[in-house]
Write an enzyme that holds these catalytic residues in place. Structure first.
Site, PDB file in Angstrom:
ATOM      1  N   ASP A 180       0.827  -1.192   0.000  1.00 19.64           N
ATOM      2  CA  ASP A 180       0.000   0.000   0.000  1.00 19.64           C
ATOM      3  C   ASP A 180       0.870   1.253   0.000  1.00 19.64           C
ATOM      4  OD1 ASP A 180      -2.056   1.889   0.495  1.00 19.64           O
ATOM      5  OD2 ASP A 180      -3.186   0.432   1.668  1.00 19.64           O
TER       6      ASP A 180
ATOM      7  N   THR B  22      -6.752   3.551  -2.432  1.00 15.37           N
ATOM      8  CA  THR B  22      -6.535   2.163  -2.019  1.00 15.37           C
ATOM      9  C   THR B  22      -7.569   1.194  -2.582  1.00 15.37           C
ATOM     10  OG1 THR B  22      -5.417   2.829   0.005  1.00 15.37           O
ATOM     11  CG2 THR B  22      -6.368   0.616  -0.028  1.00 15.37           C
TER      12      THR B  22
ATOM     13  N   ASN C  59     -12.362   5.195  -2.043  1.00 16.81           N
ATOM     14  CA  ASN C  59     -12.501   4.488  -0.767  1.00 16.81           C
ATOM     15  C   ASN C  59     -13.914   4.671  -0.215  1.00 16.81           C
ATOM     16  OD1 ASN C  59      -9.821   3.655  -0.841  1.00 16.81           O
ATOM     17  ND2 ASN C  59      -9.096   5.395   0.360  1.00 16.81           N
TER      18      ASN C  59
ATOM     19  N   ARG D  53     -10.588  -3.304   3.188  1.00 18.52           N
ATOM     20  CA  ARG D  53     -10.659  -3.186   1.730  1.00 18.52           C
ATOM     21  C   ARG D  53      -9.455  -3.816   1.039  1.00 18.52           C
ATOM     22  NH1 ARG D  53      -9.990   1.969   3.969  1.00 18.52           N
ATOM     23  NH2 ARG D  53      -8.143   3.169   3.342  1.00 18.52           N
TER      24      ARG D  53
ATOM     25  N   ASP E  48      -1.101  -0.295  -4.847  1.00 22.21           N
ATOM     26  CA  ASP E  48      -2.415   0.248  -5.179  1.00 22.21           C
ATOM     27  C   ASP E  48      -2.338   1.697  -5.633  1.00 22.21           C
ATOM     28  OD1 ASP E  48      -1.578   1.036  -2.677  1.00 22.21           O
ATOM     29  OD2 ASP E  48      -3.508   0.750  -1.685  1.00 22.21           O
ATOM     30  N   HIS E  49      -1.264   2.390  -5.252  1.00 25.92           N
ATOM     31  CA  HIS E  49      -1.050   3.788  -5.640  1.00 25.92           C
ATOM     32  C   HIS E  49       0.308   4.223  -5.113  1.00 25.92           C
ATOM     33  CE1 HIS E  49      -1.831   4.831  -1.449  1.00 25.92           C
ATOM     34  NE2 HIS E  49      -2.956   4.134  -1.521  1.00 25.92           N
TER      35      HIS E  49
ATOM     36  N   HIS F  45      -2.280  11.132  -1.533  1.00 25.35           N
ATOM     37  CA  HIS F  45      -2.266  10.700  -2.926  1.00 25.35           C
ATOM     38  C   HIS F  45      -3.670  10.863  -3.488  1.00 25.35           C
ATOM     39  CE1 HIS F  45      -4.232   7.118  -1.292  1.00 25.35           C
ATOM     40  NE2 HIS F  45      -3.332   7.195  -0.335  1.00 25.35           N
TER      41      HIS F  45
END
Length: 557
Positions: free
Chosen positions: A51, A92, A113, A176, A363-364, A498
Site C-alpha cells: 500500500d 486504495t 474508498n 478493503r 495500489d497507488h 495521494h
C-alpha cells in the site's frame, strides 16, 4: 470402355484413401503433442500489494536491501518498469480492485474508498455491507463484503477454473485491502480489528473463525510489538537517502513533542490496537499471519492451484504521517525487505522454489510533502477545497438564487444536489459552466472539467482516458478538479497523501518472480489493468469478466 472407366474410378478412390491414411499417420504425432497432457499451473499464486509503494522505492533503497528480499525480486524476477494506474482517483480501494479485476472504476463500481451515493443520500464505504456481521469480534468492523464490487476478480476466475477446488485466502490489516482482492468467492478474507487487536472476518465468508486464527488472536501479538518501541533498524546517520529526522511537516504520535526517533509505543499495550497499523511491525504481523494461513489452510500442497493475496498496509499509514522522504519510510521499507526475505524462504521450504508464482505491485503511490520540495526549490504548495464549497454556494445563490445546490466536494469532484437544481428549474449546464469558470480561477487548480461531457473537453489524451476510466455515471460527481502538479489538497500542515494522476501517484512497481518467470525487465508502458490479464494467460484461465487489460507479452510468450 465402361469397364475401363470403372477401373479408373476405383483406382482414383483407392489413391485418395491411401493418401488420407498417410496424412493421418504422418500428422498423428503432431496432433497428440500440440497440447499438454494436463494444464501446467503453479501450486500457489501469491499476490503481494504494498500500500502506497512508489515505483522508485525499488531503486532508491536498493543498496540497503538484503540479497533475499527486494534484490531477489529485481534480480531473479521480471520487472515491468513502466506500469501506470489508468484512472482517477489513485486510492486504495480502486487500486486493489483494479489489480485483481483488470477493470477500472467506470466498470467495477469502486470509484474511491468512499463516495456519495445519491440513491441513499449519504456516503458509502467501498466494502460496507450492513447485512453481514462481524466474525471474531464484538465490534462492527466485520460488517463488510465485496457486494459493491460489480465485476469479478482473477481469484474468482481461479475458483471457477478449478471447480472451486482451488483455495483463495486474502489477508490485510485493512478490510478493503483484503476483501477486494479476495473477490466474491474467496474461502476466507481476514483483516485487523483495531478495537480488539484480533484478525477478523465477516459472515460473508464463514460463521466462526478457524481454531488457528483464534489461537493467534489469543497471543495478542500487537502488544509484543508495542513493547519493542520503534527505533531505527540501523544507526540513524546511515539513512542518507532521507530528509532530516525532525521536521515540522511530519506528523507526530499522540503525546510526542517531536517527529524524530525513537517512537515510544509501550503506551499502546492493551489500549490502542489500531496503532499497530502505523508501525512497520504491522507489515511483519501481516506476513507472519499469512505464513500461518499457508500452513493451516494447506495452500500449495496439491496439484490444484491456490491463491494467497497479501496486502501490506502499514506502509500507507507511515507514508501518510511522515511522507516519502522521511527516515521513517526508509526504515519501514528496510524492515519490509527483511520480512519479504523471510516470506520467500518460507515459501521455498513449504511450497518449493519454482512451484509458486509471486508478483508484487502497489495500489497507488504518494506525493512528496510540498514543504520538502519547496526547501529544495521545487514548486509545490498545499491548498484546500473546503473554502471552495462556501464560495460556490455563495456564487450559485447570487447567479441562480440556488440554496445549498452543492452536496460536497469529495474525491476532487463537485457533487451537485440535482433535486435542488431541477426543482428550481435551472439549466444544469449553466450551473456547471459557472462552477467550472470559478474553479479554474482558484489557487492551485490547474483545470476543472465536466465529467459528463469529457468527449468535448480539450485535454491531453492520457489524462482524458484516465478521467473516463474513473467516471461512473451512477456514482461519480459532476465536475472533476485537477490540481497543479505537486500541489496537495489538505487542511493540515503536516502529513501527505495521494489521489491525483501525476506520476508520483500513478507510477507503481510490478515484478513477477518464480514459476515460469525468466529474469529480465521491460520499459514498455503497461497498466495496472494488465496484471490480471497476464495472470489469466499464465494460468490458462479466463480473464475476469470486466477486464480491459492485455497480457504482458514478455511474460507470456
Amino acid at each position: 470402355m465402361k469397364q475401363r472407366t470403372l477401373l479408373s474410378l476405383l483406382f482414383l478412390l483407392l489413391s485418395v484413401q491411401l493418401q488420407a491414411q498417410k496424412w493421418v499417420k504422418s500428422n498423428s504425432t503432431h496432433t497428440s503433442t500440440s497440447y499438454p497432457k494436463s494444464v501446467e499451473r503453479p501450486k500457489l499464486v501469491v499476490g503481494f500489494v504494498v500500500d502506497q509503494m512508489r515505483w522508485d522505492y525499488l531503486y532508491r533503497f536498493y543498496d540497503r536491501y538484503s540479497k533475499g528480499g527486494f534484490k531477489r525480486l529485481i534480480n531473479d524476477g521480471f520487472s515491468v518498469e513502466n506500469t501506470f494506474i489508468p484512472y482517477l482517483p489513485t486510492q486504495t480501494a480502486c487500486g486493489h480492485s483494479s489489480i485483481y479485476t483488470g477493470s477500472v472504476p467506470a466498470l467495477n463500481g469502486i470509484i474511491a474508498n468512499s463516495w456519495y451515493d445519491p440513491t441513499i443520500g449519504r456516503d458509502m464505504y467501498c466494502t460496507e455491507d450492513k447485512d453481514e456481521k462481524t466474525v471474531g469480534s464484538t465490534s462492527n468492523a466485520g460488517q463488510m463484503s465485496p457486494k459493491n464490487l460489480q465485476v469479478n476478480t482473477i481469484t474468482d476466475e481461479l475458483r471457477l477454473a478449478t471447480n472451486f477446488q482451488g483455495k483463495v485466502v486474502s489477508i490485510s490489516l485493512k478490510d478493503r485491502g483484503s476483501i477486494l482482492p479476495g473477490g466474491h468467492s474467496a474461502n476466507a478474507a481476514y483483516w485487523h480489528d483495531g478495537l480488539t487487536g484480533n484478525w477478523i472476518t465477516s459472515t460473508h465468508y464463514m460463521q466462526n473463525l478457524p481454531t488457528w486464527v483464534n489461537d493467534y488472536n489469543a497471543l495478542k501479538v500487537s502488544d509484543q510489538f508495542f513493547a519493542q518501541d520503534w527505533n531505527t533498524l540501523y544507526p540513524a546517520n546511515t539513512y542518507i537517502n532521507s530528509d532530516s529526522d525532525d521536521v515540522s511537516y511530519e506528523g507526530k504520535f499522540k503525546g510526542e513533542t517531536s517527529s524524530s526517533f525513537p517512537h515510544i509505543t509501550k503506551q499502546y499495550i492493551g489500549k490502542n490496537y489500531e496503532m499497530i497499523k502505523s508501525l512497520p511491525y504491522g507489515n511483519t504481523m501481516t506476513i507472519d499471519f499469512a505464513k500461518l494461513a499457508v500452513q493451516n489452510e494447506n495452500l500449495g500442497k496439491d496439484a490444484i492451484t491456490d491463491f494467497l493475496a497479501i496486502s501490506c498496509s502499514s506502509t500507507d499509514y507511515v507514508g501518510h504521517q511522515y511522507g516519502p522522504n522521511s527516515i521513517e519510510i526508509e526504515d519501514t521499507y528496510l524492515r519490509l525487505d527483511k520480512d519479504l526475505e523471510e516470506l520467500f524462504n518460507y515459501l521455498d521450504k513449504t511450497v518449493g522454489k519454482g512451484n509458486y508464482l509471486f508478483f508484487i505491485s502497489a495500489d497507488h503511490g504518494v506525493a512528496n510533502a510540498p514543504e520538502f520540495l519547496k526547501k529544495n526549490n521545487i514548486p509545490a504548495e498545499r491548498y484546500t477545497t473546503r473554502a471552495m464549497v462556501k464560495g460556490l454556494d455563495s456564487l450559485l445563490s447570487q447567479k441562480f438564487q440556488l440554496k445549498k445546490a452543492i452536496v460536497n466536494i469529495m474525491n476532487d469532484q463537485v457533487i451537485f444536489d440535482r433535486d435542488v437544481i431541477e426543482n428550481n428549474k435551472i439549466d444544469f449546464n449553466a450551473v456547471k459552466t459557472v462552477t467550472i469558470n470559478y474553479l479554474r480561477k482558484q489557487r492551485g487548480i490547474s483545470n476543472a472539467v465536466d465529467l459528463g461531457n469529457l468527449q468535448n473537453t480539450t485535454l491531453p489524451t492520457e489524462l482524458k482516458t484516465r478521467l473516463t476510466n474513473g467516471y461512473n455515471p451512477k456514482l461519480s460527481g459532476d465536475i472533476q478538479i485537477i490540481s497543479n502538479a505537486a500541489w496537495y489538497n489538505s487542511s493540515s500542515s503536516s502529513g501527505i497523501g495521494h489521489g491525483g494522476w501525476y506520476n508520483y501517484d500513478s507510477h507503481i512497481p510490478l515484478v513477477f518472480m518464480g514459476w515460469n518467470v525468466k529474469p529480465g525487465k521491460t520499459n514498455k508502458t503497461y497498466y495496472m489493468t494488465d496484471i490480471s490479464a497476464t495472470l489469466a494467460a499464465m494460468l490458462h484461465i479466463q480473464m475476469p469478466n470486466g477486464c480491459i487489460g492485455s497480457p504482458i507479452i514478455e511474460l507470456t510468450q
